[in-house]
Design an enzyme around this catalytic site. Structure first.
Site, mmCIF file in Angstrom:
data_model
loop_
_atom_site.group_PDB
_atom_site.id
_atom_site.type_symbol
_atom_site.label_atom_id
_atom_site.label_comp_id
_atom_site.label_asym_id
_atom_site.label_seq_id
_atom_site.Cartn_x
_atom_site.Cartn_y
_atom_site.Cartn_z
ATOM 1 N N GLY A 10 49.720 35.952 39.586
ATOM 2 C CA GLY A 10 48.941 36.967 40.286
ATOM 3 C C GLY A 10 48.990 38.272 39.523
ATOM 4 N N ALA A 11 47.840 38.658 38.947
ATOM 5 C CA ALA A 11 47.790 39.874 38.127
ATOM 6 C C ALA A 11 47.111 41.025 38.858
ATOM 7 C CB ALA A 11 47.072 39.583 36.810
ATOM 8 N N GLY A 12 47.238 41.026 40.173
ATOM 9 C CA GLY A 12 46.710 42.139 40.955
ATOM 10 C C GLY A 12 47.639 43.339 40.885
ATOM 11 N N ARG A 89 49.744 40.655 58.494
ATOM 12 C CA ARG A 89 50.136 39.745 57.415
ATOM 13 C C ARG A 89 49.802 38.298 57.781
ATOM 14 N NH1 ARG A 89 54.333 43.552 57.726
ATOM 15 N NH2 ARG A 89 54.715 44.710 55.794
ATOM 16 N N ASN A 96 46.114 31.937 51.914
ATOM 17 C CA ASN A 96 47.229 32.057 50.970
ATOM 18 C C ASN A 96 48.130 30.833 50.898
ATOM 19 O OD1 ASN A 96 46.278 34.538 50.270
ATOM 20 N ND2 ASN A 96 47.823 35.716 51.349
ATOM 21 N N HIS A 176 59.342 39.308 57.772
ATOM 22 C CA HIS A 176 58.715 40.472 57.141
ATOM 23 C C HIS A 176 57.391 40.741 57.852
ATOM 24 C CE1 HIS A 176 57.650 43.307 54.030
ATOM 25 N NE2 HIS A 176 56.643 42.582 53.589
#
Length: 309
Positions: A10-12, A89, A96, A176
């Protein structure tokens, strides 16, 4: 000497910020992977071109192919759809879960000895998905949760008291999400119990702000979610692993009877070293704290229900 190899899926914003922290601390060589062609390659090149200026030495590679992650010591899964205003979330789960399941399986395929740190939301659910999909031992798959939540609570307490951020310590347990459990009893400002310094009603407000900390940033940004603090929290976990520091860190871990729960992932205090989660620390909670933890775990189970895992 062989450098450690860290792969980030993931390159976000979170993945790229994490890569920046890793490079600055020279924790190892980095592979930045994403499905978007050109994005990980461009960000990797841009970051590597900062090396002569910042004075760090590591190789940073961008790729769209999991084969380039082979032989990783640690893999970080940040890939997934980010929150937008009004979303929880848990709203991200249906999309996801597929992304994380594939990522964990591919990491285990090419790097069977790697540790996996999960960051994708909903965190505790995705940690469970990654653990099941990878087939790795439970201590080798864990999630970033309580470090970030604790950092937010520490920030709010420090601002309230007008003191250094470094002087506040705390512990956050549970999922979380909106049912996380910041433990006020374990929160200190320079070794002084914070309950001695801040009125109970004000502390309750800070606890609630902590629970909504991610949503507060999402509402302000409007186009995504937090990434600076998450990137720093991930890097703290990586440093504990790669330097075998035996840090006591709150992480999302697979529970097998600890705190009265089995077959679920939730945030608990752990000792993190080269083996990943090397031990879960079981604290004696008050009845009120245990009830809050149970509610938090039940919320995670509720999201897991119905998923094909």
């Amino acid at each position: 000497m062989r450098r450690k190899k860290i792969s980030i899926v993931g390159a976000g914003n979170v993945g790229a910020t994490c890569a920046h922290w890793i490079a600055a601390k020279e924790l190892g060589d980095i592979v930045l992977l994403d499905v978007a062609e050109g994005v990980p390659q461009g960000k990797a090149l841009d970051l590597m071109e900062a090396a002569p200026v910042e004075g760090f030495d590591c190789m940073i590679t961008g790729t769209n192919d999991y084969r380039d992650t082979a032989g990783s010591d640690v893999a970080v899964i940040t890939a997934g759809v980010a929150r937008k205003p009004g979303m929880s979330r848990d709203d991200l789960v249906s999309i996801n879960v597929k992304i994380v399941r594939q990522a964990a399986a591919e990491i285990a395929r090419y790097s069977p000895d790697a540790l996996i740190i999960v960051v994708t939301n909903p965190l505790d659910v995705m940690c469970y998905v990654a653990y099941k999909a990878s087939g790795l031992p439970r201590g080798k798959v864990f999630g970033m949760s309580g470090i970030l939540d604790g950092a937010r609570f520490r920030t709010f307490v420090a601002l309230e008291l007008g003191i250094s951020f470094e002087d506040v310590t705390t512990l956050v347990l549970g999922g979380h999400g909106d049912h996380m459990v910041p433990l006020v009893r374990y929160t200190y400002a320079g070794a002084i119990p914070v309950e001695k310094l801040i009125p109970a009603d004000r502390l309750a407000e800070l606890v609630q702000r902590t629970r909504q900390g991610g949503a507060e940033i999402v509402e302000l940004l409007k186009t995504g979610s937090a990434y600076y603090a998450p990137g720093a929290a991930i890097t703290q976990m990586l440093e504990a692993v790669l330097k075998d520091k035996k840090r006591i860190l709150p992480c999302a871990a697979y529970l097998d009877g600890e705190y009265g729960h089995r077959d679920i992932c939730a945030g608990v205090p752990t000792i993190v070293g080269a083996g990943g989660i090397e031990r879960i620390i079981e604290l004696e909670l008050t009845a009120e704290e245990q009830a809050a933890f149970d509610r938090s775990v039940s919320a995670v189970r509720g999201v897991l229900k119905g998923l094909d895992i």
